[in-house]
Design an enzyme around this catalytic site. Sequence first.
Site, PDB file in Angstrom:
ATOM      1  NE  ARG A  21      -3.701  -2.309   2.325  1.00 40.91           N
ATOM      2  CZ  ARG A  21      -3.696  -2.938   3.277  1.00 40.91           C
ATOM      3  NH1 ARG A  21      -3.331  -2.698   4.218  1.00 40.91           N
ATOM      4  NH2 ARG A  21      -4.194  -4.204   3.144  1.00 40.91           N
ATOM      5  CB  CYS A  42      -7.658 -16.558  16.728  1.00 40.54           C
ATOM      6  SG  CYS A  42      -5.905 -15.454  16.739  1.00 40.54           S
TER       7      CYS A  42
HETATM    8  P1  FAD Z   1       2.047 -17.478  12.314  1.00 42.17           P
HETATM    9  O1  FAD Z   1       0.534 -16.833  12.171  1.00 42.17           O
HETATM   10  O2  FAD Z   1       2.338 -18.694  13.245  1.00 42.17           O
HETATM   11  O3  FAD Z   1       2.809 -17.501  11.308  1.00 42.17           O
HETATM   12  C1  FAD Z   1       4.130 -17.923  10.816  1.00 42.17           C
HETATM   13  C2  FAD Z   1       4.455 -18.553   9.580  1.00 42.17           C
HETATM   14  O4  FAD Z   1       5.334 -18.895   9.337  1.00 42.17           O
HETATM   15  C3  FAD Z   1       3.557 -19.961   9.706  1.00 42.17           C
HETATM   16  O5  FAD Z   1       2.702 -20.120   8.732  1.00 42.17           O
HETATM   17  C4  FAD Z   1       4.706 -20.801   9.428  1.00 42.17           C
HETATM   18  O6  FAD Z   1       4.483 -22.133   8.403  1.00 42.17           O
HETATM   19  C5  FAD Z   1       5.681 -19.989   8.695  1.00 42.17           C
HETATM   20  N1  FAD Z   1       7.105 -20.284   8.724  1.00 42.17           N
HETATM   21  C6  FAD Z   1       7.869 -20.486   9.937  1.00 42.17           C
HETATM   22  N2  FAD Z   1       9.133 -20.953   9.695  1.00 42.17           N
HETATM   23  C7  FAD Z   1       9.134 -20.783   8.256  1.00 42.17           C
HETATM   24  C8  FAD Z   1      10.416 -21.002   7.164  1.00 42.17           C
HETATM   25  N3  FAD Z   1      11.510 -21.207   7.563  1.00 42.17           N
HETATM   26  N4  FAD Z   1      10.095 -20.929   6.053  1.00 42.17           N
HETATM   27  C9  FAD Z   1       8.676 -20.656   5.626  1.00 42.17           C
HETATM   28  N5  FAD Z   1       7.878 -20.351   6.595  1.00 42.17           N
HETATM   29  C10 FAD Z   1       7.867 -20.461   7.823  1.00 42.17           C
HETATM   30  N6  FAD Z   1      -4.230 -14.484  19.475  1.00 42.17           N
HETATM   31  C11 FAD Z   1      -4.987 -13.562  19.734  1.00 42.17           C
HETATM   32  O7  FAD Z   1      -4.683 -12.446  20.053  1.00 42.17           O
HETATM   33  N7  FAD Z   1      -6.288 -13.768  20.077  1.00 42.17           N
HETATM   34  C12 FAD Z   1      -6.919 -14.992  20.036  1.00 42.17           C
HETATM   35  O8  FAD Z   1      -8.085 -15.343  20.277  1.00 42.17           O
HETATM   36  C13 FAD Z   1      -6.039 -16.230  19.782  1.00 42.17           C
HETATM   37  N8  FAD Z   1      -6.438 -17.305  19.609  1.00 42.17           N
HETATM   38  C14 FAD Z   1      -5.671 -18.512  19.428  1.00 42.17           C
HETATM   39  C15 FAD Z   1      -6.107 -19.702  19.269  1.00 42.17           C
HETATM   40  C16 FAD Z   1      -5.110 -20.818  18.704  1.00 42.17           C
HETATM   41  C17 FAD Z   1      -5.762 -22.160  18.836  1.00 42.17           C
HETATM   42  C18 FAD Z   1      -3.925 -20.677  18.523  1.00 42.17           C
HETATM   43  C19 FAD Z   1      -3.030 -21.626  18.022  1.00 42.17           C
HETATM   44  C20 FAD Z   1      -3.443 -19.274  18.775  1.00 42.17           C
HETATM   45  C21 FAD Z   1      -4.353 -18.119  19.029  1.00 42.17           C
HETATM   46  N9  FAD Z   1      -3.824 -17.034  19.199  1.00 42.17           N
HETATM   47  C22 FAD Z   1      -4.473 -15.821  19.390  1.00 42.17           C
HETATM   48  C23 FAD Z   1      -2.346 -16.459  18.781  1.00 42.17           C
HETATM   49  C24 FAD Z   1      -2.237 -16.169  17.131  1.00 42.17           C
HETATM   50  O9  FAD Z   1      -2.684 -17.125  16.479  1.00 42.17           O
HETATM   51  C25 FAD Z   1      -0.874 -15.836  17.086  1.00 42.17           C
HETATM   52  O10 FAD Z   1      -0.085 -14.769  17.865  1.00 42.17           O
HETATM   53  C26 FAD Z   1      -0.586 -15.420  15.451  1.00 42.17           C
HETATM   54  O11 FAD Z   1      -0.959 -16.395  14.663  1.00 42.17           O
HETATM   55  C27 FAD Z   1       1.003 -15.111  15.240  1.00 42.17           C
HETATM   56  O12 FAD Z   1       0.927 -14.651  13.895  1.00 42.17           O
HETATM   57  P2  FAD Z   1       2.411 -14.749  13.435  1.00 42.17           P
HETATM   58  O13 FAD Z   1       2.543 -14.091  11.918  1.00 42.17           O
HETATM   59  O14 FAD Z   1       3.840 -14.284  14.211  1.00 42.17           O
HETATM   60  O15 FAD Z   1       2.966 -16.143  13.278  1.00 42.17           O
END
Ligand code: FAD
Length: 550
Positions: A21, A42
């Site tokens: 953007r 989530c």
């Molecule tokens: P992620 O969404 O985990 O994304 C990281 C990505 O990196 C993954 O897709 C993975 O495959 C990829 N990756 C990792 N290493 C590599 C590599 N070497 N090469 C290529 N790709 C790679 N948070 C809230 O605020 N409220 C909620 O209600 C809540 N509920 C939740 C319920 C559940 C069941 C779970 C599991 C989590 C919940 N969370 C909640 C937490 C929230 O989902 C995470 O904080 C959020 O997804 C983090 O985002 P992220 O982008 O850091 O990581």
Amino acid sequence: TKIVVIGGGAAGLKAAARARRRDEEAEITVIEAGEYPSMSRCGLPYYIEGLVHEIENLLQTTYGAVRTPEFFKRVKNIDVLTKTKAKRIDREKKVVEIERNGSSDELPYDYLVIATGSKPARPQIPGIDAEGVVHLHSAEDAEKIVEAWEDGAEEAVIIGGGLIGMECAEALSRLDMKVTMVEIMDHILPTLLDAEMAALVKAHLKENGVEVLTGYRVEEIVTDGEAVSGVKIGEKVMPAQLVLIATGVRPNVELAKSAGLEIGETGAIKVNKYLQTSDPSIYAGGDCVENIHILTGKPIYAPLGSTANKHGRVMGDNVTGGKSTFPGVIGTTIFKVFDFTVARTGLTEKEARQLGYDVITAIAPSPDRFHHYPGQKPIRVKIIADKSGKLLGAQAVGLGVVDKRIDVLATAIQMGATIDDVANLDLAYAPPFSMALDTVIVAANIARNKRDGLIESISAEELRKKIESDEDFIILDVRTDEEAEKNPLEDRRVIHIPLDRLRESVDKLPKDREIFTVCQVGARGYEAARFLIQKGFRAKMVEGGMAILG
Ligand code: FAD
């Protein structure tokens, strides 16, 4: 500019979209190891429960478009490479080595965003590799859980009484499974709530058929052949065809670590306020980094989707010439378990005491709206402040509307408010929405009374301990006759005098003993204690009254 993002989750894709953007010319590539980009983790508990019908629904935008790689290319001109793994970062050459369909490649970058998220913690429990032992972190995990249920699993043990354990306890119960939750600490939600607030959640879980064991370590996961058949807790084996490990998550830092980037004391990637790592061309955000706690100034690992999205925006700005900053977090968290909403922000009382604050707490139990308005439901708000009046933390639980209370208090804490500020907040009031003095204002007023020496209180927990001792004191129950009959407080030291008869009966009370005043939620106990103090008695109110005492 070439921008490469590792990780197609909340933080990574937000960073990519924001970057686009701001800069139409940048070449933006997102590398995602999994099959799906931008999956809402989530939403997984609601998929298990059947409220969200397809995993695909968790990939949709608010207007129903599915976030596939084609969607990102067409709508945002972002290349999302799924089933592609980043293997190594060569900081000197500024390239990321990737593996795709069994072959390797290199992607050059000017700016790199690391958003590799987290992975579930795996405690060292014998039998953890058995079939039927699962986590809930990915879509595949959720599908495995649903399959186990379809295959006839009837009993589930959840190891860990945190947020994900709670959401899963509800989801599995809704599938008619018999659920047992085991928590190693002496109360559930040990990092989120103080003991007395957690006790309310535990009671609600029990009302909904979930057995909760606190203070127990799981010794072993018992198997029958390859498959799990039970969980050994102490000498007892709880039968289980499904075991969910919900003992928290750890940051995914291997890639950053092997690239020589600085890792913080929490074990997550260390970043500055621009979310820049120790290499100025590399930014990191989401579950793989640590945050600064705004109140303590110390690093904290608090992985949440809300934070990951904010990080994404800041990183998207900064890889396209911006200078956005992220101030840190105060640990605001909310979830639903059965009919309860549970929320918290800032420091718990326990944390505040450990940090050396001179702590005042107040618990205000009240209806979430005018008490004669149809549909009103009870909530309890606890606030934690220091003696100077500075607000440090808040917790809110109950059947009623809790989210707006915690958001008001989170805002107040982040803005550095005192309990006096909160007591005079100009909050919206009409009977369908709150009491004339909202619960957060009542809680702040109770805290002010304590700070100003108008009242002293003891917690329900402290009273319980006193009841177990053989000390001599009086528990003055000031509830109505009807209330006391319905839920009697039984102890030889209890005297029951309803508040409206207290003035005429005050002579019956001894002046040489401590008096603890109890009512249903605390308001009448406060009034009784204030009256008695002014008459020369040594009175203290019981915080939260019978609502907390049980
Ligand atoms: P992620 O969404 O985990 O994304 C990281 C990505 O990196 C993954 O897709 C993975 O495959 C990829 N990756 C990792 N290493 C590599 C590599 N070497 N090469 C290529 N790709 C790679 N948070 C809230 O605020 N409220 C909620 O209600 C809540 N509920 C939740 C319920 C559940 C069941 C779970 C599991 C989590 C919940 N969370 C909640 C937490 C929230 O989902 C995470 O904080 C959020 O997804 C983090 O985002 P992220 O982008 O850091 O990581």
